[in-house]
Write an enzyme that holds these catalytic residues in place. Sequence first.
Site, mmCIF file in Angstrom:
data_model
loop_
_atom_site.group_PDB
_atom_site.id
_atom_site.type_symbol
_atom_site.label_atom_id
_atom_site.label_comp_id
_atom_site.label_asym_id
_atom_site.label_seq_id
_atom_site.Cartn_x
_atom_site.Cartn_y
_atom_site.Cartn_z
ATOM 1 N N LYS A 9 35.236 29.652 31.318
ATOM 2 C CA LYS A 9 36.244 30.453 30.606
ATOM 3 C C LYS A 9 36.668 29.780 29.293
ATOM 4 C CE LYS A 9 38.029 32.592 34.872
ATOM 5 N NZ LYS A 9 39.250 32.932 35.648
ATOM 6 N N TYR A 49 37.176 42.840 34.162
ATOM 7 C CA TYR A 49 38.205 42.632 35.193
ATOM 8 C C TYR A 49 38.896 43.936 35.600
ATOM 9 C CZ TYR A 49 37.899 37.523 35.031
ATOM 10 O OH TYR A 49 37.478 36.218 35.145
ATOM 11 N N PHE A 57 49.219 40.560 36.349
ATOM 12 C CA PHE A 57 48.668 39.559 35.432
ATOM 13 C C PHE A 57 47.505 40.090 34.585
ATOM 14 C CE2 PHE A 57 46.654 38.960 39.621
ATOM 15 C CZ PHE A 57 45.311 39.083 39.293
ATOM 16 N N ARG A 102 38.317 23.375 39.751
ATOM 17 C CA ARG A 102 39.657 23.795 39.324
ATOM 18 C C ARG A 102 40.696 22.701 39.567
ATOM 19 N NH1 ARG A 102 38.969 29.993 41.511
ATOM 20 N NH2 ARG A 102 38.409 30.977 39.519
ATOM 21 N N ASN A 112 42.048 28.895 34.598
ATOM 22 C CA ASN A 112 41.491 28.110 35.709
ATOM 23 C C ASN A 112 40.003 27.796 35.540
ATOM 24 O OD1 ASN A 112 40.508 30.612 36.251
ATOM 25 N ND2 ASN A 112 41.449 30.841 38.266
ATOM 26 N N HIS A 115 35.005 31.343 36.412
ATOM 27 C CA HIS A 115 34.918 32.527 37.266
ATOM 28 C C HIS A 115 33.772 32.312 38.245
ATOM 29 C CE1 HIS A 115 34.489 36.723 38.520
ATOM 30 N NE2 HIS A 115 33.190 36.573 38.319
ATOM 31 N N GLU A 126 27.889 41.920 37.771
ATOM 32 C CA GLU A 126 28.429 41.042 36.721
ATOM 33 C C GLU A 126 27.313 40.421 35.880
ATOM 34 O OE1 GLU A 126 32.382 39.869 39.364
ATOM 35 O OE2 GLU A 126 30.939 38.322 38.861
HETATM 36 P P1 ADP Z 1 39.249 34.231 41.578
HETATM 37 O O1 ADP Z 1 38.842 34.073 40.128
HETATM 38 O O2 ADP Z 1 39.579 32.901 42.212
HETATM 39 O O3 ADP Z 1 38.266 35.041 42.378
HETATM 40 P P2 ADP Z 1 41.004 36.590 41.486
HETATM 41 O O4 ADP Z 1 39.792 37.449 41.603
HETATM 42 O O5 ADP Z 1 42.126 36.828 42.448
HETATM 43 O O6 ADP Z 1 40.643 35.024 41.593
HETATM 44 O O7 ADP Z 1 41.615 36.739 40.028
HETATM 45 C C1 ADP Z 1 40.775 36.804 38.905
HETATM 46 C C2 ADP Z 1 41.353 35.922 37.819
HETATM 47 O O8 ADP Z 1 42.616 36.461 37.409
HETATM 48 C C3 ADP Z 1 41.674 34.479 38.228
HETATM 49 O O9 ADP Z 1 40.562 33.616 38.211
HETATM 50 C C4 ADP Z 1 42.722 34.090 37.191
HETATM 51 O O10 ADP Z 1 42.138 33.754 35.938
HETATM 52 C C5 ADP Z 1 43.506 35.395 37.042
HETATM 53 N N1 ADP Z 1 44.677 35.420 37.936
HETATM 54 C C6 ADP Z 1 44.683 35.640 39.268
HETATM 55 N N2 ADP Z 1 45.930 35.593 39.773
HETATM 56 C C7 ADP Z 1 46.746 35.329 38.727
HETATM 57 C C8 ADP Z 1 48.157 35.162 38.579
HETATM 58 N N3 ADP Z 1 48.976 35.272 39.621
HETATM 59 N N4 ADP Z 1 48.636 34.918 37.347
HETATM 60 C C9 ADP Z 1 47.811 34.826 36.269
HETATM 61 N N5 ADP Z 1 46.471 34.975 36.326
HETATM 62 C C10 ADP Z 1 45.935 35.222 37.536
#
Ligand code: ADP
Length: 140
Positions: A9, A49, A57, A102, A112, A115, A126
Amino acid sequence: MERTLTILKPDCVRKQLIGAVIDKIERAGFRVVAMKKTRLTQATAGEFYAVHRERPFYGELVEFMSSGPCVPMILEKENAVADFRTLIGATDPAQADEGTVRKLYADSKGENIVHGSDSAENAAVEAGFFFSAEEVVRVD
Ligand code: ADP
């Protein structure tokens, strides 16, 4: 063999951690079958997304993912989807296991570093988002 899609990212690129993260990925046994540096627009980040469209968010996520260049990659390994998610750790770095990408490098739940696809089916969708068939070449 299974494939997963990752994106290093914009925070990863800004922190000059592309090499460090790829090193962890390769040491964990993943093969890089496709890779590029690109920049998402707000529209393309929003599309990538789209499943999170209703989440609070979403706006912040689209803003962040379009804030600078990123490095999408297709990775191959047995059990790639699950093993990659283990390697990167929980969404929130505070909850991530020691030694995960992470935990080591991420600042927050939003920013974070990486992805990782959540299923082989989504990985294929994707991968098609970033790469044409000609760009997916495993030569080894
Ligand atoms: P992951 O990437 O671990 O699979 P998710 O699919 O739940 O997690 O979320 C996609 C992305 O959205 C996350 O990697 C993160 O960048 C962002 N995200 C998720 N939850 C939050 C939150 N509570 N606040 C801000 N950004 C978030």
